[in-house]
Enzyme design. Sequence first.
Site, PDB file in Angstrom:
ATOM      1  N   ASP A   1       0.820  -1.216   0.000  1.00  0.00           N
ATOM      2  CA  ASP A   1       0.000   0.000   0.000  1.00  0.00           C
ATOM      3  C   ASP A   1       0.849   1.260   0.000  1.00  0.00           C
ATOM      4  O   ASP A   1       2.011   1.235   0.404  1.00  0.00           O
ATOM      5  CB  ASP A   1      -0.848   0.062   1.281  1.00  0.00           C
TER       6      ASP A   1
ATOM      7  N   TYR B   1       5.641  -9.407   8.379  1.00  0.00           N
ATOM      8  CA  TYR B   1       5.439  -7.967   8.534  1.00  0.00           C
ATOM      9  C   TYR B   1       5.622  -7.573   9.996  1.00  0.00           C
ATOM     10  O   TYR B   1       5.516  -8.414  10.889  1.00  0.00           O
ATOM     11  CB  TYR B   1       4.008  -7.575   8.141  1.00  0.00           C
TER      12      TYR B   1
END
Lengths: 243, 243
Positions: free
Chosen positions: B52, B110
């Site tokens: 993103d 992540y």
Amino acid sequence: MSRYLLKLSYDGTAYHGWQIQPNGITVQQVICDSLKKMLGDDIPVTGCSRTDAGVHAREFCCHIDTKLDLPKNAFLKGLNSVLPDDIKVTDCKAVSDDFHARYSCKGKRYSYCFYFGKPDPFAERYALRLEKKPDLTLMNKFCKTIIGKHDFYAFSSSKRTVTDTVRTVTECDIIEKGDKIYLKIAADGFLYNMVRIIAGTALAVGEGRLPCDCAIKMFESKDRALGGETLPAKALFLEEVFY
Amino acid sequence: MSRYLLKLSYDGTAYHGWQIQPNGITVQQVICDSLKKMLGDDIPVTGCSRTDAGVHAREFCCHIDTKLDLPKNAFLKGLNSVLPDDIKVTDCKAVSDDFHARYSCKGKRYSYCFYFGKPDPFAERYALRLEKKPDLTLMNKFCKTIIGKHDFYAFSSSKRTVTDTVRTVTECDIIEKGDKIYLKIAADGFLYNMVRIIAGTALAVGEGRLPCDCAIKMFESKDRALGGETLPAKALFLEEVFY
């Protein structure tokens, strides 16, 4: 009127230094605009010094005069809510009328950060990358010659605005932390580009391009050409302001 | 033609994510432009995933096909010299023709970073500030319920582009370091906004706004409304890509 001392911390990457100027957005401008947005008044802000474009501050001090009573916690919270992410106010306290952010300042501490190893975008923003680790013993020897009261004319840019170029350096050290090397320097005052030239000269010494005692010749000759290069602003941090 | 795997690291603040798009500059665009500047050729670049806008990567993988022979060290040095400070290439190695940055990927890790304490412009760029320290024991209990093979439909945005929303989370932990708290999560794949919603739900649990076992109800009901908010991109890092 009451006078307040504000402590700020800012990432200087996006700014043309502290001082308001016509050609770019500055930290002082953002503080003035944010105070107006919050308090509805034009409040003059006086900083402890200019900082160059791109230089960061973990601590920067300024004073403001206002008729308003500023309740510390609510004021900090309110001002931080209108400030951008890269400028934050960390403290606010009432000071006497004769306190002056610039003229009452007794000294400052700066740091200049190097890193070695792989290119790293997160280090790159705040540190200067070196291909090889320099000789820290040589750099520290150079730093010792910087400490004391000297004429730092040769360690300042030709754009200097003062005539008295004698300053007293009280601390000058090389500190290694992981893959980072910090030059830490404290003095009663700094000339234009002084830390960036001292850091560049320390680096040249650590890389064997200049002798350890080059500062002594620079103090005597006032010859800027005997020093190392002026290193980039992005790795320079104002760390502390002494009153 | 030879295929090469490139490992990148980037500060995503200035970019509209990885994938080339008409409305803003992306990391993929910068890599393509830099390869062309360096090698003189249009070289297609295939990434391991989209990321993103505003998300960072300590490790991102992509592959390229080229007729040129790329000597590793010279190639890394050359490409880094044309890349901007906020995108760096950290590794380059020849891979077989059937290797694919996206389809050969077995999983990713992540992290999402919180900090508490005073507003800090240097932390602010890469972490989400919390007024108070959340309850880490509660957050860890929630994390344990995330581990395993589940339907993560309720942990994805309505903009999801896939129909199979079952993923296997192999690691989900809360780690405290100084004034920072990291949520670390590894899985065989991630849905759109999945980590940001899991982080937001973990935070709501740690702040007592949602029960520890809310994920179990979310897996069953597929109801996004039972979770916490989608947290900002700026504190999300792609840490590792597994092949």
